[in-house]
Motif scaffolding. Structure first.
Motif, PDB file in Angstrom:
ATOM      1  N   HIS A   1       0.769  -1.201  -0.044  1.00 56.19           N
ATOM      2  CA  HIS A   1       0.097  -0.085  -0.065  1.00 56.19           C
ATOM      3  C   HIS A   1       0.874   1.221  -0.083  1.00 56.19           C
ATOM      4  CE1 HIS A   1      -3.612   2.466   0.868  1.00 56.19           C
ATOM      5  NE2 HIS A   1      -2.691   3.041   1.944  1.00 56.19           N
ATOM      6  N   ILE A   2       1.931   1.343   0.757  1.00 56.29           N
ATOM      7  CA  ILE A   2       2.912   2.338   0.858  1.00 56.29           C
ATOM      8  C   ILE A   2       3.326   2.588  -0.538  1.00 56.29           C
ATOM      9  CG2 ILE A   2       4.909   3.174   1.723  1.00 56.29           C
ATOM     10  CD1 ILE A   2       4.179   1.837   4.473  1.00 56.29           C
ATOM     11  N   LEU A   3       4.057   1.566  -1.093  1.00 60.23           N
ATOM     12  CA  LEU A   3       4.675   1.668  -2.450  1.00 60.23           C
ATOM     13  C   LEU A   3       3.736   2.245  -3.559  1.00 60.23           C
ATOM     14  CD1 LEU A   3       7.233  -1.231  -2.884  1.00 60.23           C
ATOM     15  CD2 LEU A   3       7.367   1.075  -1.848  1.00 60.23           C
ATOM     16  N   ALA A   4       2.250   1.674  -3.444  1.00 61.17           N
ATOM     17  CA  ALA A   4       1.483   2.110  -4.634  1.00 61.17           C
ATOM     18  C   ALA A   4       1.184   3.558  -4.256  1.00 61.17           C
ATOM     19  CB  ALA A   4       0.156   1.297  -4.261  1.00 61.17           C
ATOM     20  N   GLY A   5       1.066   4.059  -3.035  1.00 62.68           N
ATOM     21  CA  GLY A   5       0.676   5.383  -2.882  1.00 62.68           C
ATOM     22  C   GLY A   5       1.761   6.159  -3.221  1.00 62.68           C
ATOM     23  N   ILE A   6       3.204   5.786  -3.119  1.00 61.81           N
ATOM     24  CA  ILE A   6       4.237   6.547  -3.612  1.00 61.81           C
ATOM     25  C   ILE A   6       4.203   6.509  -5.020  1.00 61.81           C
ATOM     26  CG2 ILE A   6       6.907   6.725  -3.849  1.00 61.81           C
ATOM     27  CD1 ILE A   6       6.741   5.304  -0.867  1.00 61.81           C
TER      28      ILE A   6
ATOM     29  N   ARG B   1       3.711  10.012 -10.044  1.00 64.20           N
ATOM     30  CA  ARG B   1       2.916   9.929 -11.352  1.00 64.20           C
ATOM     31  C   ARG B   1       2.615  11.406 -11.500  1.00 64.20           C
ATOM     32  NH1 ARG B   1       1.094   4.574 -10.830  1.00 64.20           N
ATOM     33  NH2 ARG B   1      -0.751   5.427  -9.750  1.00 64.20           N
ATOM     34  N   GLY B   2       2.078  12.213 -10.403  1.00 65.75           N
ATOM     35  CA  GLY B   2       1.653  13.404 -10.690  1.00 65.75           C
ATOM     36  C   GLY B   2       2.411  14.476 -10.471  1.00 65.75           C
ATOM     37  N   MET B   3       3.719  14.359 -10.274  1.00 70.11           N
ATOM     38  CA  MET B   3       4.777  15.284  -9.939  1.00 70.11           C
ATOM     39  C   MET B   3       5.241  16.173 -11.406  1.00 70.11           C
ATOM     40  SD  MET B   3       5.986  15.768  -7.227  1.00 70.11           S
ATOM     41  CE  MET B   3       5.526  14.925  -5.528  1.00 70.11           C
ATOM     42  N   GLU B   4       5.083  17.339 -11.419  1.00 71.44           N
ATOM     43  CA  GLU B   4       5.263  18.101 -12.592  1.00 71.44           C
ATOM     44  C   GLU B   4       7.062  18.178 -12.696  1.00 71.44           C
ATOM     45  OE1 GLU B   4       3.350  21.662 -13.173  1.00 71.44           O
ATOM     46  OE2 GLU B   4       1.253  20.681 -12.732  1.00 71.44           O
ATOM     47  N   ASN B   5       7.691  18.529 -11.539  1.00 65.53           N
ATOM     48  CA  ASN B   5       9.015  18.973 -11.678  1.00 65.53           C
ATOM     49  C   ASN B   5       9.722  17.399 -11.559  1.00 65.53           C
ATOM     50  OD1 ASN B   5      11.785  19.634 -11.639  1.00 65.53           O
ATOM     51  ND2 ASN B   5      11.607  20.704  -9.429  1.00 65.53           N
ATOM     52  N   ARG B   6      10.090  16.789 -12.555  1.00 67.65           N
ATOM     53  CA  ARG B   6      10.601  15.598 -12.718  1.00 67.65           C
ATOM     54  C   ARG B   6      12.280  15.488 -13.129  1.00 67.65           C
ATOM     55  NH1 ARG B   6       5.943  12.395 -12.956  1.00 67.65           N
ATOM     56  NH2 ARG B   6       7.506  10.252 -13.426  1.00 67.65           N
ATOM     57  N   GLY B   7      12.888  16.671 -13.070  1.00 69.36           N
ATOM     58  CA  GLY B   7      14.246  16.806 -13.233  1.00 69.36           C
ATOM     59  C   GLY B   7      14.646  16.793 -14.540  1.00 69.36           C
TER      60      GLY B   7
ATOM     61  N   LEU C   1      13.230  12.326  -8.791  1.00 71.17           N
ATOM     62  CA  LEU C   1      11.940  11.720  -7.879  1.00 71.17           C
ATOM     63  C   LEU C   1      12.406  10.556  -7.244  1.00 71.17           C
ATOM     64  CD1 LEU C   1       8.992  11.891 -10.571  1.00 71.17           C
ATOM     65  CD2 LEU C   1       9.747  13.527  -8.822  1.00 71.17           C
ATOM     66  N   GLY C   2      13.461   9.867  -7.662  1.00 73.37           N
ATOM     67  CA  GLY C   2      13.994   8.607  -6.979  1.00 73.37           C
ATOM     68  C   GLY C   2      14.187   9.110  -5.345  1.00 73.37           C
ATOM     69  N   GLN C   3      14.957  10.167  -5.149  1.00 73.82           N
ATOM     70  CA  GLN C   3      15.264  10.732  -3.966  1.00 73.82           C
ATOM     71  C   GLN C   3      13.790  11.047  -3.008  1.00 73.82           C
ATOM     72  OE1 GLN C   3      18.377  13.784  -3.655  1.00 73.82           O
ATOM     73  NE2 GLN C   3      19.863  12.592  -4.291  1.00 73.82           N
ATOM     74  N   LEU C   4      12.990  11.674  -3.757  1.00 73.73           N
ATOM     75  CA  LEU C   4      11.579  12.190  -3.169  1.00 73.73           C
ATOM     76  C   LEU C   4      11.062  10.660  -2.664  1.00 73.73           C
ATOM     77  CD1 LEU C   4       9.719  14.355  -2.180  1.00 73.73           C
ATOM     78  CD2 LEU C   4       8.888  14.396  -4.395  1.00 73.73           C
ATOM     79  N   ALA C   5      11.158   9.957  -3.601  1.00 78.45           N
ATOM     80  CA  ALA C   5      10.150   8.599  -3.237  1.00 78.45           C
ATOM     81  C   ALA C   5      10.920   7.776  -2.107  1.00 78.45           C
ATOM     82  CB  ALA C   5      10.260   7.796  -4.390  1.00 78.45           C
ATOM     83  N   LEU C   6      12.243   7.822  -1.824  1.00 83.22           N
ATOM     84  CA  LEU C   6      12.868   7.250  -0.719  1.00 83.22           C
ATOM     85  C   LEU C   6      12.543   8.009   0.456  1.00 83.22           C
ATOM     86  CD1 LEU C   6      16.532   6.350  -2.522  1.00 83.22           C
ATOM     87  CD2 LEU C   6      14.498   4.931  -1.430  1.00 83.22           C
ATOM     88  N   GLU C   7      12.595   9.157   0.266  1.00 85.24           N
ATOM     89  CA  GLU C   7      12.013  10.122   1.536  1.00 85.24           C
ATOM     90  C   GLU C   7      10.615   9.701   1.985  1.00 85.24           C
ATOM     91  OE1 GLU C   7      12.347  14.892   2.880  1.00 85.24           O
ATOM     92  OE2 GLU C   7      12.442  14.307   0.772  1.00 85.24           O
ATOM     93  N   ARG C   8      10.078   9.611   1.018  1.00 87.31           N
ATOM     94  CA  ARG C   8       8.605   9.350   1.454  1.00 87.31           C
ATOM     95  C   ARG C   8       8.527   7.905   2.009  1.00 87.31           C
ATOM     96  NH1 ARG C   8       8.025  13.923   0.508  1.00 87.31           N
ATOM     97  NH2 ARG C   8       6.385  14.870  -0.967  1.00 87.31           N
TER      98      ARG C   8
END
Length: 317
Positions: free
Chosen positions: A6-11, A16-22, A292-299
């Motif tokens: 559930h956590i991974l699906a939410g992340i 997917r909705g992030m506009e600033n993707r690097g 987004l990889g860093q942001l996902a790990l932070e989440r």
């Protein structure tokens, strides 16, 4: 474990909705051609369960994440003699910087910057011919992941060879100081093939289990010891302090896990004793690490309490 799914699906949904993707790496065509909208994440727990989200089964170029596996092989080959030729300190500079080599007499700061990884490759070539060293690396990651489908992307390797002028400068500069012993072209060709390994998040997370579990591939029957517990701890320490170049301090501050990034957008992270984690999003931040990889790990660490700086007993499992 349903909670982890559930956590991974939410992340993944949030990413997917992030506009600033690097910005996708564009210095070689095979990397520039990857869609910035890709996102995958995989978690392999100490208990052996595998949890996936997004594009976790799609192979990507792991690039500098391969430096972790090369370092493991080199330590196995020469032990602590390696540290006579490469340091263990953060560089504070970009991954391909040449600046420090002049004042530090051709000794790279650590094995995770390009200069350090080129020295590590030279060490491996002290024991093998290039084809043998590349084959050894491929067999190693296949064995770690339990997956014989992992390959080297030859198109990426050729593109690296055609455009790797700064890496050639680094290698020749260190050769001038006597810290590259082999033929520079052979060392670089082998290094470029290491960087061109193509793996999915699932394969990468499985390959990283030995760093999560004290040097062992699994706790199950049939698992084996890759390196000693002491060496696994030391590689994790280097990943924590040096795994994201001049962004390593911020990564430790925000996420608190040993990790190694690559300009293909991948990150391998380790929650010692808990999980091996791989995330992939091709867009990079200004330091060359997945935005987004860093942001996902932070989440993920916010939800699980897996940061090494958290009191043990956080959620997850």
């Amino acid at each position: 474990m349903d909670n982890l799914d559930h956590i991974l699906a939410g992340i993944a949904a949030e990413m997917r909705g992030m506009e600033n993707r690097g910005k996708v790496a564009d210095y070689i065509q095979p990397l520039a051609a990857v869609s910035p909208h890709k996102f995958g994440m995989a978690v392999v727990t100490a208990g052996g369960s595998v949890h996936l989200a997004g594009d976790a089964e799609e192979a990507f170029s792991i690039q500098s994440i391969s430096k972790v596996f090369a370092l493991t092989l080199a330590i196995g080959a020469v032990g602590d003699q390696l540290w006579r030729r490469v340091g263990r300190e953060p560089s504070g500079s970009a991954f391909n910087s040449i600046v420090q080599l002049e004042s530090e007499h051709g000794i790279p700061r650590n094995p995770f910057i390009n200069a350090g990884a080129i020295v590590v490759t030279d060490v491996l070539l002290g024991h093998h011919q290039p084809r043998e060293a590349i084959g050894q690396m491929l067999r190693f990651v296949r064995e770690l992941a339990g997956d014989d489908t992992i390959t080297v992307d030859e198109a990426v390797a050729r593109a690296e060879q055609d455009t790797g002028f700064r890496n050639k400068a680094l290698a020749n500069y260190m050769r001038a100081f006597g810290n590259i012993h082999g033929d520079v072209e052979q060392v670089l060709g082998t290094y470029f093939h290491f960087c061109a390994l193509a793996m999915s998040c699932r394969q990468l997370a499985l390959a990283g289990r030995y760093l999560m579990d004290g040097g062992r591939t699994t706790r199950e029957k049939g698992g084996h010891r890759v390196i000693t517990d002491r060496r696994a701890r030391r590689i994790n320490a280097l990943m924590m302090s040096c795994g994201h170049y001049d962004n390593s301090g911020d990564f430790a501050y925000r996420i608190g896990l040993p990790g190694k990034s690559g300009v293909g957008g991948g990150i391998l992270a380790v929650a010692p004793g808990i999980a091996s984690i791989a995330v992939w999003s091709p867009g990079l931040n200004a330091s060359g690490n997945s935005q987004l990889g860093q942001l996902a790990l932070e989440r993920l660490v916010q939800h699980t309490g897996w940061s090494v700086f958290e009191p043990r007993g956080g959620a997850g499992g």
